[in-house]
Each structure stands twice: as structure tokens, then as C-alpha cells.
Scaffold this motif. Structure first.
Motif, PDB file in Angstrom:
ATOM      1  N   ILE A 256       0.827  -1.210   0.000  1.00  0.00           N
ATOM      2  CA  ILE A 256       0.000   0.000   0.000  1.00  0.00           C
ATOM      3  C   ILE A 256       0.858   1.255   0.000  1.00  0.00           C
ATOM      4  O   ILE A 256       0.579   2.216  -0.732  1.00  0.00           O
ATOM      5  CB  ILE A 256      -0.941  -0.001   1.221  1.00  0.00           C
ATOM      6  N   SER A 257       1.916   1.259   0.807  1.00  0.00           N
ATOM      7  CA  SER A 257       2.752   2.457   0.929  1.00  0.00           C
ATOM      8  C   SER A 257       3.552   2.745  -0.339  1.00  0.00           C
ATOM      9  O   SER A 257       3.881   3.898  -0.627  1.00  0.00           O
ATOM     10  CB  SER A 257       3.693   2.323   2.125  1.00  0.00           C
ATOM     11  N   LYS A 258       3.868   1.705  -1.114  1.00  0.00           N
ATOM     12  CA  LYS A 258       4.678   1.876  -2.326  1.00  0.00           C
ATOM     13  C   LYS A 258       3.851   1.823  -3.611  1.00  0.00           C
ATOM     14  O   LYS A 258       4.421   1.910  -4.702  1.00  0.00           O
ATOM     15  CB  LYS A 258       5.758   0.788  -2.394  1.00  0.00           C
ATOM     16  N   TRP A 259       2.529   1.694  -3.488  1.00  0.00           N
ATOM     17  CA  TRP A 259       1.683   1.529  -4.671  1.00  0.00           C
ATOM     18  C   TRP A 259       1.752   2.747  -5.582  1.00  0.00           C
ATOM     19  O   TRP A 259       1.701   3.893  -5.143  1.00  0.00           O
ATOM     20  CB  TRP A 259       0.239   1.276  -4.248  1.00  0.00           C
ATOM     21  N   GLN A 260       1.846   2.486  -6.895  1.00  0.00           N
ATOM     22  CA  GLN A 260       1.938   3.544  -7.898  1.00  0.00           C
ATOM     23  C   GLN A 260       0.584   3.710  -8.591  1.00  0.00           C
ATOM     24  O   GLN A 260       0.121   2.802  -9.273  1.00  0.00           O
ATOM     25  CB  GLN A 260       3.011   3.195  -8.933  1.00  0.00           C
ATOM     26  N   HIS A 261      -0.039   4.867  -8.408  1.00  0.00           N
ATOM     27  CA  HIS A 261      -1.316   5.148  -9.060  1.00  0.00           C
ATOM     28  C   HIS A 261      -1.089   5.641 -10.490  1.00  0.00           C
ATOM     29  O   HIS A 261      -0.119   6.360 -10.763  1.00  0.00           O
ATOM     30  CB  HIS A 261      -2.101   6.199  -8.276  1.00  0.00           C
ATOM     31  N   THR A 262      -1.974   5.252 -11.387  1.00  0.00           N
ATOM     32  CA  THR A 262      -1.881   5.680 -12.789  1.00  0.00           C
ATOM     33  C   THR A 262      -3.227   6.258 -13.240  1.00  0.00           C
ATOM     34  O   THR A 262      -3.951   5.628 -14.016  1.00  0.00           O
ATOM     35  CB  THR A 262      -1.487   4.502 -13.696  1.00  0.00           C
ATOM     36  N   PRO A 263      -3.588   7.441 -12.753  1.00  0.00           N
ATOM     37  CA  PRO A 263      -4.894   8.015 -13.087  1.00  0.00           C
ATOM     38  C   PRO A 263      -4.995   8.521 -14.519  1.00  0.00           C
ATOM     39  O   PRO A 263      -6.079   8.899 -14.959  1.00  0.00           O
ATOM     40  CB  PRO A 263      -5.018   9.169 -12.085  1.00  0.00           C
ATOM     41  N   ALA A 264      -3.870   8.517 -15.250  1.00  0.00           N
ATOM     42  CA  ALA A 264      -3.904   9.044 -16.618  1.00  0.00           C
ATOM     43  C   ALA A 264      -4.705   8.148 -17.552  1.00  0.00           C
ATOM     44  O   ALA A 264      -5.279   8.621 -18.540  1.00  0.00           O
ATOM     45  CB  ALA A 264      -2.481   9.216 -17.147  1.00  0.00           C
TER      46      ALA A 264
END
Length: 247
Positions: free
Chosen positions: A109-117
Motif C-alpha cells: 500500500i505504501s509503495k503503490w503507484q497510481h496511474t490516473p492518466a
């Protein structure tokens, strides 16, 4: 006698620490999977390097999921159970397993990379009706999951009952369980497969990182949960018995 008391005290400390940490991570996980208020404010990558940035983020996310799946699976096999028995700390196995699983989840969870693009679908949760709809689904799903844990035996799932049996010098916990219950617990990893599917897939902003997470965890759960008709009948009887006891 003195060594036995110290061992019991350390066992209780380990159990309590594991329980508190696991509860904290479960709350953290609930927020991570169900909160959708911050997603609309996430930074969206742009420019020539946007595609490369998204791909790199997905690779990191894939690695994080693999770490969690590997830990969650390898520590549940007979090899680790044998090690705990050889070390004569089998009563701590559930607490240690929960703590390690919580640590791997915490790292994910702490290292998760979000990709909202890049999104598959997106519903504006600024609309109160839409927000209430998705929130209602998630509250209902989490209620099923957590109530299922309570119905099964929450002290045992947390590892506290095993430690209590050891400290109070009672016979092994599994000795009090029926063969049907043991078979059922081997086939079922967590309560409510449908509940987790609801949380993973019914989400207002389905970005590619969310699709990756939902897809891999769905496949993992489908492969690891091998409930059959005999288990279903036992669960139905067990559920009715627990309803009577709780009422």
C-alpha cells in the motif's frame, strides 16, 4: 518454571502486537481499497514520457503484488507449519503469519503507484447519489467480510486463542475442532469471495493500476479457494449454529 513464565509473557506480547498491527493494517487496507475521494486529485502524467512512466508504475505494482502473493502463499504451506512445530512454537504460527502478511500489505500500500492518466471507466463521485451508491456497495461488502471473520472464530483467526490455550496449558486447539471444520478452513482462505470481488471491481475510477490489482487478486482467490458442495453444507450448518449462539 521461571523460563516457562517468561516464554508465556513473550508469547502474549507477540500475540497482542500482531493483533494490534493486523487491525491497523486492515483499517489501512479498507481505506486503500474503498476510498475514492482522493483519486480525482491525483496528479496525471503528461508529455512524451507519460507512457513510459505509466508502464514503469505498472511494473512496480506488479512486483508489489507478487511479493504479497508469494508471502501469503509460501507461509501457508506445510513446510512452514513443520518448521513452527520443530521449533515448538506452533501456537505462534497464526500470529506470526498475520504479522508478516500485514507487513507485506503495508509495503504494497505504501509503495503503490497510481496511474490516473489511463482509466477504463470513471464516474464523478462529486454527485452525491453516485458517491452514496459506491460507498453503499463497499460498506455492505466489508460488513460481510468482517462479520464472516467473527462468525468463524475471530480470536482463532487473530492467533490469540492459540496463545491462550498454550498459556493456560490446555490441549491443542485443533483437538477441539471437527474434521469438517479443518477441511473447510483448508479450502477457504478468507470469508466472502463475493465481498472481495465487489470491493475490487465496483469502484468509481477504474484506472489501469486498479484493473491490474483487481485482476491478479481475483485470479489468486479463485485458484486458492477450493470450496466444494460438502464445505458449503458445513458452512450453512455452522452459520446457523453461530446465529443461535450469538442471539
Amino acid at each position: 518454571m521461571y523460563i516457562s513464565k517468561i516464554s508465556n509473557i513473550l508469547s502474549v506480547v507477540v500475540g497482542i502486537c500482531s493483533f494490534v498491527y493486523t487491525c491497523y493494517i486492515l483499517c489501512y487496507l479498507t481505506y486503500f481499497l474503498s476510498n475514492h475521494g482522493d483519486n480525482e486529485n491525483l496528479h496525471t502524467a503528461s508529455g512524451d514520457n507519460a507512457g513510459e512512466s505509466i508502464l514503469w508504475s505498472l511494473l512496480i505494482d506488479m512486483l508489489l503484488i507478487k511479493i504479497f502473493v508469494f508471502q501469503h502463499s509460501i507461509m501457508a504451506n506445510e513446510f512452514f507449519k513443520h518448521i513452527f512445530c520443530r521449533l515448538q512454537i506452533e501456537y505462534l504460527s497464526r500470529s506470526i503469519y498475520n504479522a508478516c502478511s500485514s507487513a507485506s500489505l503495508h509495503f504494497l500500500i505504501s509503495k503503490w503507484q497510481h496511474t490516473p492518466a489511463v482509466t477504463i471507466w470513471k464516474f464523478e463521485t462529486s454527485n452525491e447519489a453516485v458517491w452514496m451508491l459506491f460507498s453503499g456497495f463497499h460498506v455492505f461488502a466489508w460488513s460481510i467480510i468482517y462479520s464472516g471473520c467473527i462468525m468463524i472464530d475471530i480470536p482463532e483467526l487473530c492467533g490469540l486463542k492459540q496463545i491462550w490455550y498454550k498459556v493456560s496449558e490446555r490441549s491443542g486447539l485443533l483437538d477441539t475442532k471437527s474434521n469438517e471444520f479443518r477441511r473447510y478452513m483448508k479450502h477457504m482462505r478468507h470469508p466472502s469471495f463475493i465481498g472481495f470481488l465487489t470491493i475490487l471491481w465496483i469502484y468509481p475510477i477504474m484506472s489501469v493500476d486498479r484493473v491490474l490489482l483487481a485482476t491478479i487478486l481475483t485470479i489468486y482467490m479463485a485458484l486458492r479457494w477450493t470450496i466444494d458442495f460438502e464445505d458449503y453444507n458445513y458452512h450453512k450448518r455452522y452459520f446457523r449454529q453461530k446465529q443461535i449462539e450469538l442471539s
